[in-house]
Scaffold this motif. Structure first.
Motif, PDB file in Angstrom:
ATOM      1  N   ALA A   1      -3.635  14.706  -2.639  1.00  9.37           N
ATOM      2  CA  ALA A   1      -2.244  14.312  -2.866  1.00  9.37           C
ATOM      3  C   ALA A   1      -1.711  13.352  -1.804  1.00  9.37           C
ATOM      4  CB  ALA A   1      -1.360  15.552  -2.944  1.00  9.37           C
ATOM      5  N   SER A   2      -2.333  13.312  -0.636  1.00  6.82           N
ATOM      6  CA  SER A   2      -1.864  12.401   0.407  1.00  6.82           C
ATOM      7  C   SER A   2      -2.404  10.982   0.222  1.00  6.82           C
ATOM      8  CB  SER A   2      -2.266  12.916   1.788  1.00  6.82           C
ATOM      9  OG  SER A   2      -3.681  12.905   1.932  1.00  6.82           O
ATOM     10  N   ASP A   3      -3.372  10.806  -0.674  1.00  6.85           N
ATOM     11  CA  ASP A   3      -3.921   9.475  -0.959  1.00  6.85           C
ATOM     12  C   ASP A   3      -3.012   8.729  -1.927  1.00  6.85           C
ATOM     13  OD1 ASP A   3      -6.323   9.523   0.593  1.00  6.85           O
ATOM     14  OD2 ASP A   3      -7.179  10.909  -0.865  1.00  6.85           O
ATOM     15  N   PRO A   4      -3.054   7.375  -1.891  1.00  2.00           N
ATOM     16  CA  PRO A   4      -2.219   6.605  -2.823  1.00  2.00           C
ATOM     17  C   PRO A   4      -2.622   6.885  -4.275  1.00  2.00           C
ATOM     18  CG  PRO A   4      -3.567   5.141  -1.451  1.00  2.00           C
ATOM     19  CD  PRO A   4      -3.849   6.531  -1.028  1.00  2.00           C
ATOM     20  N   THR A   5      -1.658   6.757  -5.168  1.00  5.18           N
ATOM     21  CA  THR A   5      -1.906   7.029  -6.587  1.00  5.18           C
ATOM     22  C   THR A   5      -3.065   6.221  -7.119  1.00  5.18           C
ATOM     23  OG1 THR A   5       0.433   7.534  -6.884  1.00  5.18           O
ATOM     24  CG2 THR A   5      -0.838   7.065  -8.872  1.00  5.18           C
ATOM     25  N   TRP A   6      -3.148   4.931  -6.757  1.00  7.35           N
ATOM     26  CA  TRP A   6      -4.227   4.092  -7.286  1.00  7.35           C
ATOM     27  C   TRP A   6      -5.594   4.608  -6.864  1.00  7.35           C
ATOM     28  CZ3 TRP A   6      -7.319   1.965  -3.637  1.00  7.35           C
ATOM     29  CH2 TRP A   6      -6.785   1.736  -2.371  1.00  7.35           C
TER      30      TRP A   6
ATOM     31  N   THR B   1       7.984  -4.377   4.972  1.00  4.75           N
ATOM     32  CA  THR B   1       7.257  -5.081   6.034  1.00  4.75           C
ATOM     33  C   THR B   1       6.687  -6.408   5.556  1.00  4.75           C
ATOM     34  OG1 THR B   1       5.230  -3.877   5.502  1.00  4.75           O
ATOM     35  CG2 THR B   1       6.628  -2.951   7.235  1.00  4.75           C
ATOM     36  N   GLY B   2       6.916  -6.753   4.279  1.00  5.99           N
ATOM     37  CA  GLY B   2       6.471  -8.036   3.762  1.00  5.99           C
ATOM     38  C   GLY B   2       5.141  -8.013   3.047  1.00  5.99           C
ATOM     39  N   ASP B   3       4.511  -6.835   2.916  1.00  3.57           N
ATOM     40  CA  ASP B   3       3.254  -6.746   2.178  1.00  3.57           C
ATOM     41  C   ASP B   3       3.522  -6.848   0.690  1.00  3.57           C
ATOM     42  OD1 ASP B   3       1.594  -6.332   4.440  1.00  3.57           O
ATOM     43  OD2 ASP B   3       2.232  -4.242   4.512  1.00  3.57           O
ATOM     44  N   LEU B   4       2.603  -7.453  -0.035  1.00  4.40           N
ATOM     45  CA  LEU B   4       2.708  -7.604  -1.483  1.00  4.40           C
ATOM     46  C   LEU B   4       1.974  -6.457  -2.161  1.00  4.40           C
ATOM     47  CD1 LEU B   4       3.602  -9.453  -3.823  1.00  4.40           C
ATOM     48  CD2 LEU B   4       1.356 -10.534  -3.665  1.00  4.40           C
ATOM     49  N   VAL B   5       2.624  -5.837  -3.146  1.00  3.85           N
ATOM     50  CA  VAL B   5       2.028  -4.757  -3.915  1.00  3.85           C
ATOM     51  C   VAL B   5       1.863  -5.256  -5.340  1.00  3.85           C
ATOM     52  CG1 VAL B   5       2.297  -2.379  -4.708  1.00  3.85           C
ATOM     53  CG2 VAL B   5       3.193  -3.049  -2.469  1.00  3.85           C
ATOM     54  N   VAL B   6       0.628  -5.179  -5.868  1.00  3.79           N
ATOM     55  CA  VAL B   6       0.316  -5.689  -7.199  1.00  3.79           C
ATOM     56  C   VAL B   6      -0.347  -4.589  -8.020  1.00  3.79           C
ATOM     57  CG1 VAL B   6      -0.994  -7.396  -8.514  1.00  3.79           C
ATOM     58  CG2 VAL B   6      -0.057  -8.002  -6.279  1.00  3.79           C
ATOM     59  N   ALA B   7       0.095  -4.426  -9.262  1.00  4.55           N
ATOM     60  CA  ALA B   7      -0.558  -3.522 -10.209  1.00  4.55           C
ATOM     61  C   ALA B   7      -1.048  -4.360 -11.368  1.00  4.55           C
ATOM     62  CB  ALA B   7       0.422  -2.470 -10.697  1.00  4.55           C
ATOM     63  N   THR B   8      -2.276  -4.095 -11.793  1.00  2.00           N
ATOM     64  CA  THR B   8      -2.841  -4.828 -12.922  1.00  2.00           C
ATOM     65  C   THR B   8      -3.212  -3.857 -14.032  1.00  2.00           C
ATOM     66  OG1 THR B   8      -5.123  -4.705 -12.139  1.00  2.00           O
ATOM     67  CG2 THR B   8      -3.820  -6.584 -11.408  1.00  2.00           C
TER      68      THR B   8
ATOM     69  N   VAL C   1      -6.462  -7.066  -0.449  1.00  2.00           N
ATOM     70  CA  VAL C   1      -6.858  -5.978   0.426  1.00  2.00           C
ATOM     71  C   VAL C   1      -6.207  -4.713  -0.107  1.00  2.00           C
ATOM     72  CG1 VAL C   1      -6.716  -5.028   2.755  1.00  2.00           C
ATOM     73  CG2 VAL C   1      -7.043  -7.496   2.418  1.00  2.00           C
ATOM     74  N   LEU C   2      -7.027  -3.722  -0.455  1.00  2.00           N
ATOM     75  CA  LEU C   2      -6.508  -2.461  -0.960  1.00  2.00           C
ATOM     76  C   LEU C   2      -6.373  -1.503   0.217  1.00  2.00           C
ATOM     77  CD1 LEU C   2      -8.685  -2.178  -4.175  1.00  2.00           C
ATOM     78  CD2 LEU C   2      -6.320  -2.923  -3.996  1.00  2.00           C
ATOM     79  N   THR C   3      -5.157  -1.071   0.480  1.00  2.00           N
ATOM     80  CA  THR C   3      -4.897  -0.235   1.647  1.00  2.00           C
ATOM     81  C   THR C   3      -3.746   0.723   1.387  1.00  2.00           C
ATOM     82  OG1 THR C   3      -4.403  -0.257   4.019  1.00  2.00           O
ATOM     83  CG2 THR C   3      -3.348  -1.955   2.677  1.00  2.00           C
ATOM     84  N   ASP C   4      -3.721   1.804   2.162  1.00  2.00           N
ATOM     85  CA  ASP C   4      -2.564   2.692   2.164  1.00  2.00           C
ATOM     86  C   ASP C   4      -1.787   2.523   3.461  1.00  2.00           C
ATOM     87  OD1 ASP C   4      -4.129   3.923   4.045  1.00  2.00           O
ATOM     88  OD2 ASP C   4      -4.256   5.847   3.026  1.00  2.00           O
ATOM     89  N   GLY C   5      -2.119   1.496   4.208  1.00  2.00           N
ATOM     90  CA  GLY C   5      -1.479   1.230   5.483  1.00  2.00           C
ATOM     91  C   GLY C   5      -2.286   1.738   6.662  1.00  2.00           C
TER      92      GLY C   5
END
Length: 70
Positions: free
Chosen positions: A53-58, A15-22, A32-36
């Protein structure tokens, strides 16, 4: 590097969202931190101590770290 913070992973969703891991540093004020469905700000992340378990790993990792910190 993004805003002086090392980036360990970078991807774009269909969908064009950027995912960044630091690996270090703090980008929360710039991203913006989101799971959608939900979003989390710095205060939310500092207070979260439970995730399932349904929450994002981060978010599960953040909850575990907060539990260790007490």
């Amino acid at each position: 590097m993004l805003n002086g913070t090392p980036v360990t992973g970078l991807a774009a969703t269909p969908t064009g969202d950027l995912v960044v891991a630091t690996g270090a540093g703090d980008l929360e004020t710039h991203l913006v931190l989101t799971d959608g469905t939900r979003t989390w700000d710095n205060a939310d992340l500092a207070a979260v101590t439970a995730a399932d378990a349904s929450d994002p790993t981060w978010l599960r990792i953040q909850a575990a770290v907060n539990n260790i910190r007490g």
